[in-house]
Design an enzyme around this catalytic site. Structure first.
Site, PDB file in Angstrom:
ATOM      1  N   ASP A 125      -8.018   3.900  -6.924  1.00 47.70           N
ATOM      2  CA  ASP A 125      -9.039   3.998  -5.637  1.00 47.70           C
ATOM      3  C   ASP A 125      -9.234   5.509  -6.045  1.00 47.70           C
ATOM      4  OD1 ASP A 125     -10.507   3.864  -3.728  1.00 47.70           O
ATOM      5  OD2 ASP A 125      -9.054   3.480  -2.587  1.00 47.70           O
ATOM      6  N   ASP A 154      -0.819  -1.342  -4.035  1.00 41.69           N
ATOM      7  CA  ASP A 154      -2.649  -1.538  -3.646  1.00 41.69           C
ATOM      8  C   ASP A 154      -3.287   0.434  -3.247  1.00 41.69           C
ATOM      9  OD1 ASP A 154      -4.731  -2.488  -1.902  1.00 41.69           O
ATOM     10  OD2 ASP A 154      -4.304  -2.525   0.072  1.00 41.69           O
ATOM     11  N   HIS A 155      -4.693  -0.174  -2.625  1.00 41.18           N
ATOM     12  CA  HIS A 155      -4.861   2.000  -2.693  1.00 41.18           C
ATOM     13  C   HIS A 155      -4.166   2.277  -3.222  1.00 41.18           C
ATOM     14  CE1 HIS A 155      -8.821  -0.414  -0.903  1.00 41.18           C
ATOM     15  NE2 HIS A 155      -8.111  -1.308  -0.334  1.00 41.18           N
ATOM     16  N   HIS A 159     -12.166  -6.964  -1.475  1.00 39.18           N
ATOM     17  CA  HIS A 159     -11.635  -6.038  -0.872  1.00 39.18           C
ATOM     18  C   HIS A 159     -12.211  -5.762   0.856  1.00 39.18           C
ATOM     19  CE1 HIS A 159      -9.067  -3.251  -3.127  1.00 39.18           C
ATOM     20  NE2 HIS A 159      -9.347  -3.616  -4.003  1.00 39.18           N
ATOM     21  N   GLY A 160     -11.093  -5.452   2.324  1.00 38.12           N
ATOM     22  CA  GLY A 160     -11.684  -5.640   2.971  1.00 38.12           C
ATOM     23  C   GLY A 160     -12.378  -7.119   3.714  1.00 38.12           C
ATOM     24  N   GLY A 161     -11.393  -8.137   2.901  1.00 37.24           N
ATOM     25  CA  GLY A 161     -11.852  -9.564   3.168  1.00 37.24           C
ATOM     26  C   GLY A 161     -11.518  -9.589   4.423  1.00 37.24           C
ATOM     27  N   HIS A 189     -12.853  -2.567   5.754  1.00 35.22           N
ATOM     28  CA  HIS A 189     -11.556  -2.823   6.497  1.00 35.22           C
ATOM     29  C   HIS A 189     -10.976  -3.075   7.817  1.00 35.22           C
ATOM     30  CE1 HIS A 189     -10.305  -0.436   2.712  1.00 35.22           C
ATOM     31  NE2 HIS A 189      -9.496  -1.563   2.031  1.00 35.22           N
ATOM     32  N   GLY A 190     -10.472  -3.919   8.414  1.00 38.30           N
ATOM     33  CA  GLY A 190     -10.580  -4.077   9.680  1.00 38.30           C
ATOM     34  C   GLY A 190     -11.180  -5.588   9.666  1.00 38.30           C
ATOM     35  N   GLU A 218      -8.036   2.809   5.980  1.00 40.19           N
ATOM     36  CA  GLU A 218      -6.804   1.965   6.017  1.00 40.19           C
ATOM     37  C   GLU A 218      -6.423   2.660   4.978  1.00 40.19           C
ATOM     38  OE1 GLU A 218      -5.561  -2.225   3.434  1.00 40.19           O
ATOM     39  OE2 GLU A 218      -5.960  -0.809   2.175  1.00 40.19           O
ATOM     40  N   SER A 220       0.701  -1.523  -0.541  1.00 41.75           N
ATOM     41  CA  SER A 220       0.087  -0.368  -0.169  1.00 41.75           C
ATOM     42  C   SER A 220       0.707   1.542   0.073  1.00 41.75           C
ATOM     43  CB  SER A 220      -0.849   0.190   1.179  1.00 41.75           C
ATOM     44  OG  SER A 220      -0.383  -0.015   2.022  1.00 41.75           O
ATOM     45  N   GLU A 246     -11.718   0.833  -8.066  1.00 45.62           N
ATOM     46  CA  GLU A 246     -12.662   0.897  -7.360  1.00 45.62           C
ATOM     47  C   GLU A 246     -14.051   0.984  -7.728  1.00 45.62           C
ATOM     48  OE1 GLU A 246     -12.961   1.499  -2.906  1.00 45.62           O
ATOM     49  OE2 GLU A 246     -11.359   0.115  -3.150  1.00 45.62           O
ATOM     50  N   ASP A 269      -4.540  -8.062   4.959  1.00 50.66           N
ATOM     51  CA  ASP A 269      -3.780  -7.554   5.542  1.00 50.66           C
ATOM     52  C   ASP A 269      -4.021  -7.750   7.463  1.00 50.66           C
ATOM     53  OD1 ASP A 269      -2.250  -5.543   6.588  1.00 50.66           O
ATOM     54  OD2 ASP A 269      -2.999  -3.860   5.575  1.00 50.66           O
ATOM     55  N   THR A 270      -5.603  -7.221   7.615  1.00 51.66           N
ATOM     56  CA  THR A 270      -5.967  -7.429   9.032  1.00 51.66           C
ATOM     57  C   THR A 270      -5.047  -8.650   9.982  1.00 51.66           C
ATOM     58  OG1 THR A 270      -7.393  -5.877   8.477  1.00 51.66           O
ATOM     59  CG2 THR A 270      -7.329  -6.560  10.995  1.00 51.66           C
ATOM     60  N   ASN A 300      -8.135  -9.685  -0.851  1.00 53.30           N
ATOM     61  CA  ASN A 300      -6.738  -8.822   0.201  1.00 53.30           C
ATOM     62  C   ASN A 300      -7.525  -9.110   1.209  1.00 53.30           C
ATOM     63  OD1 ASN A 300      -6.374  -7.378  -2.681  1.00 53.30           O
ATOM     64  ND2 ASN A 300      -6.885  -5.273  -1.628  1.00 53.30           N
TER      65      ASN A 300
END
Length: 340
Positions: A131, A95-96, A249-251, A212-213, A169, A53, A161, A273-274, A271
């Site tokens: 993005d 990313d974004h 996204h935000g998976g 996200h998160g 994020e 990112s 997107e 990340d968290t 994606n």
């Protein structure tokens, strides 16, 4: 070649869509998290996507340098060396990238790739994300058209997107409102503006309640059927079955049945990340609590060098993150599908 060529990346995406699976796209911020991602893909026998990112690229350049292009180039070059030791194929992705960071991130990286391609080399990254969720759709798609022309020449896939991913994020906050759900009109406008591959390949991050998160159960209202509606509406107009390569996204923290439903509608990339951040950090915290009198010089003592050597806890962090990536590959059905 462990780092995918443009042709191999296209094959990866095509295989995922035809085979009903998606690739884990793992955000990394260091050489160690990159190694963890490569290890996880190898242990899952899954190809995958490694991404950085704007904040991750900034961090990779050094906390006093703070240059996103420097960090991205360093990651890509390092990845080319270490990935050669793993029996899987990986693609590199940024990313974004919001509008205010295009000139300091994606555009200069595209220039580097165009120079590489002109010399007969592969592009530095295999895909870049624009993005435009924070700007009006018309402006979003105008910028996407400009970028798509350039990514096509650089033999790179563009990710766009439409709609908004909620949560936060890298300092970008998506509001929790009806824009969390992409409409069929949004998708039709995207196809009209960008085509369906004939002007350059792109992936579409359509939103269906993504955040996200990680949140408590019931907080996030995912509606994967939104993806089905989009594919059917655009497919009917252009005579193509599932015309978009979709991105989830935000998976992190999503229910398995929601993930599988989204894949069935054409998601080829998710994606993560968290969840991998937590997997990496959890064993480090455990090490510090269990060895506090070794990592700290308590009451004038000298501590224990073996306990505060970063390798002592870094190895367990890498192992745990890799294990979480294996789990992700299993959830996304990419485990055991590697090309090589």
């Amino acid at each position: 070649m462990p780092i995918a060529t443009p042709e191999v990346y296209a094959e990866m995406l095509d295989r995922a869509k035809a085979g009903g699976f998606a690739y884990p796209a793992i955000n990394v911020t260091s050489s160690q998290t990159l190694n963890a991602a490569l290890r996880g893909f190898a242990e899952a026998e899954s190809d995958g996507i490694i991404q950085v990112s704007t904040g991750g690229a900034d961090f990779l350049s050094g906390t006093t340098v703070k240059n996103m292009v420097t960090g991205s180039v360093a990651l890509a070059e390092y990845a080319r060396v270490v990935a050669a030791n793993y029996p899987v194929t990986v693609a590199l992705h940024t990313d974004h990238c919001p509008k205010d960071k295009l000139d300091g991130f994606v555009r200069p990286l595209l220039d580097i790739s165009l120079e590489r391609v002109a010399r007969g080399e592969d592009p530095l990254f295999q895909s870049h994300m624009w993005d435009g969720s924070a700007v009006p759709l018309d402006e979003n798609l105008e910028i996407a058209k400009e970028l798509l022309e350039k990514t096509a020449r650089a033999r790179i896939v563009l990710e766009v997107e439409i709609g908004v991913v909620g949560g936060e994020e890298d300092g970008v906050v998506g509001e929790m409102n009806d824009k969390l759900y992409t409409t069929t009109d949004d998708a039709l406008a995207t196809a009209e503006a960008l085509g369906l591959g004939e002007r350059g390949r792109f992936m579409l991050a359509a939103t269906f309640g993504n955040v996200h998160g990680v949140y408590k159960p019931g907080h996030v209202k995912l509606r994967p059927s939104v993806l089905k509606d989009i594919q059917e509406a655009v497919g009917a107009k252009y005579g193509k079955d599932a015309p978009f390569d979709l991105v989830f996204h935000g998976g992190s923290g999503s229910l398995l049945e929601e993930i599988h439903e989204a894949i069935s509608y054409g998601v080829v990339k998710m994606n993560i990340d968290t969840d991998t951040q937590y997997a990496f950090t959890r064993p480090i915290a455990e090490h510090m609590f269990k060895n506090y009198d070794g990592v700290l010089k308590v009451d004038g003592d000298v501590g224990n060098k073996k306990a505060y050597d970063p390798r002592s806890y870094g190895k367990s962090a890498e192992t745990a993150m890799a294990a979480r990536i294996v789990e992700a590959a299993q959830h996304l059905k990419s485990a055991g599908t590697k090309l090589s």
